[in-house]
Design a protein around this motif. Sequence first.
Motif, PDB file in Angstrom:
ATOM      1  N   VAL A 162      -6.025  -0.832  -0.226  1.00 52.39           N
ATOM      2  CA  VAL A 162      -5.727  -1.957   0.911  1.00 52.39           C
ATOM      3  C   VAL A 162      -6.364  -3.296   0.179  1.00 52.39           C
ATOM      4  CG1 VAL A 162      -6.384  -2.602   3.184  1.00 52.39           C
ATOM      5  CG2 VAL A 162      -5.378  -0.272   2.650  1.00 52.39           C
ATOM      6  N   PRO A 215       1.051   5.300   4.755  1.00 54.12           N
ATOM      7  CA  PRO A 215      -0.483   4.913   3.924  1.00 54.12           C
ATOM      8  C   PRO A 215      -1.512   6.231   4.150  1.00 54.12           C
ATOM      9  CG  PRO A 215      -0.378   3.577   5.717  1.00 54.12           C
ATOM     10  CD  PRO A 215       1.093   4.035   5.759  1.00 54.12           C
ATOM     11  N   VAL A 236       0.824  -1.326   0.006  1.00 54.63           N
ATOM     12  CA  VAL A 236       0.015  -0.034   0.010  1.00 54.63           C
ATOM     13  C   VAL A 236       0.904   1.186  -0.014  1.00 54.63           C
ATOM     14  CG1 VAL A 236      -1.714   1.252   1.197  1.00 54.63           C
ATOM     15  CG2 VAL A 236      -1.637  -1.077   1.368  1.00 54.63           C
TER      16      VAL A 236
END
Length: 341
Positions: A173, A189, A105
């Motif tokens: 995700v 993230p 991610v």
Amino acid sequence: MTGPEETMTDPLVRLDGIHVRHKARSGGILRRDAVHALTDASLEVRRGEILGLVGESGCGKSTLARVVTGLQRPTEGRVSFKGRDLWEMPAAERRTRFGASVGVVFQDPSTALNPRLPVRRILRDPLDVHARGTRAWREERVEELLDLVGLPGHTLGALPGQLSGGQRQRVAVARALALEPELIVADEPTSALDVSVRAQILNLLVDLRARLGLAMVFISHDVQTVRYLADRIAVLYLGRVVEEGAAARVTGDSRHPYTEALLSATPSLLERPERIVLHGPVPSATNPPSGCPFRTRCWKADDACAAAFPPASTAPDGHRWHCVHPQPAAEDAAVPATRAG
Ligand SMILES: Nc1ncnc2c1ncn2[C@@H]1O[C@H](COP(=O)(O)OP(=O)(O)O)[C@@H](O)[C@H]1O
Ligand SMILES: [Mg+2]
């Protein structure tokens, strides 16, 4: 699938003596300096744990993420996946077996997702590429993934541009989870997201780790976020791991002055006697200082710090730090440390 040489005691991923040197972007054709993005970094990611990676911008966090996910081959050093050398594996096996085991991610979901594909295609893509199941199964899996990250069904038809930043990061995700990885690497993230949705994404990651039993490498420049999430923490400074250990030890009994400075710069529940303010810029990664890279900003530095990068001092619980003049041990945790090369 487990190979014959795999044992459950091997960490999921292990980095041994990793160096990554990039060609400098500036410097012209005649003078191409090397950027020392990572220098002699060793770390392991254990099954089911969250390893937090913290350090200032430019210290090598994203480079480390790229090494752990096999996107970047190190200039030197060994990356092993369940005990096997990643770069000795046949390329096909690296792509299929390792590639499916690690999800990534990235920081900015608006650039990480193809803007022309609807969410359904974005999520189905890794399943198609790895030829998982039947077409009907893949469609079902896409809906399951959407559910897993808490997005409503109608999102499947949307393009990334029609979603909010938080929703886009949920899609990222979900895509990282598509192939049922054993490890997720999340590189800052929440940094590109509105403050109001950051906690939701962090909680989603924590929740998924608990439900799916994943291991996670969680990267942030914010030590408080890392402390909130991680089981273990590694502190990076100018391409070097300067301290590493259980999160409670690294934050509650930090021994490297740099870790102490990071912690003291942000508000926390723990009382710190005084706020440490670091002076001067982070030195250039093209020309890092000799010895300890932190010495040019460290209030304890003396000639001894310039000689060589300090060897690891290791406490019995595995907490390790590299410093000539470490912070005193917390009183309730005074344990002898041993020095190693
Ligand atoms: N492809 C590249 N070419 C040249 N230098 C790079 C490249 N990628 C990263 N760097 C340099 O390597 C160092 C570490 O970068 P990075 O891993 O992105 O740090 P972080 O994620 O902690 O901000 C920085 O000095 C950065 O400028
Ligand atoms: Mg980065």
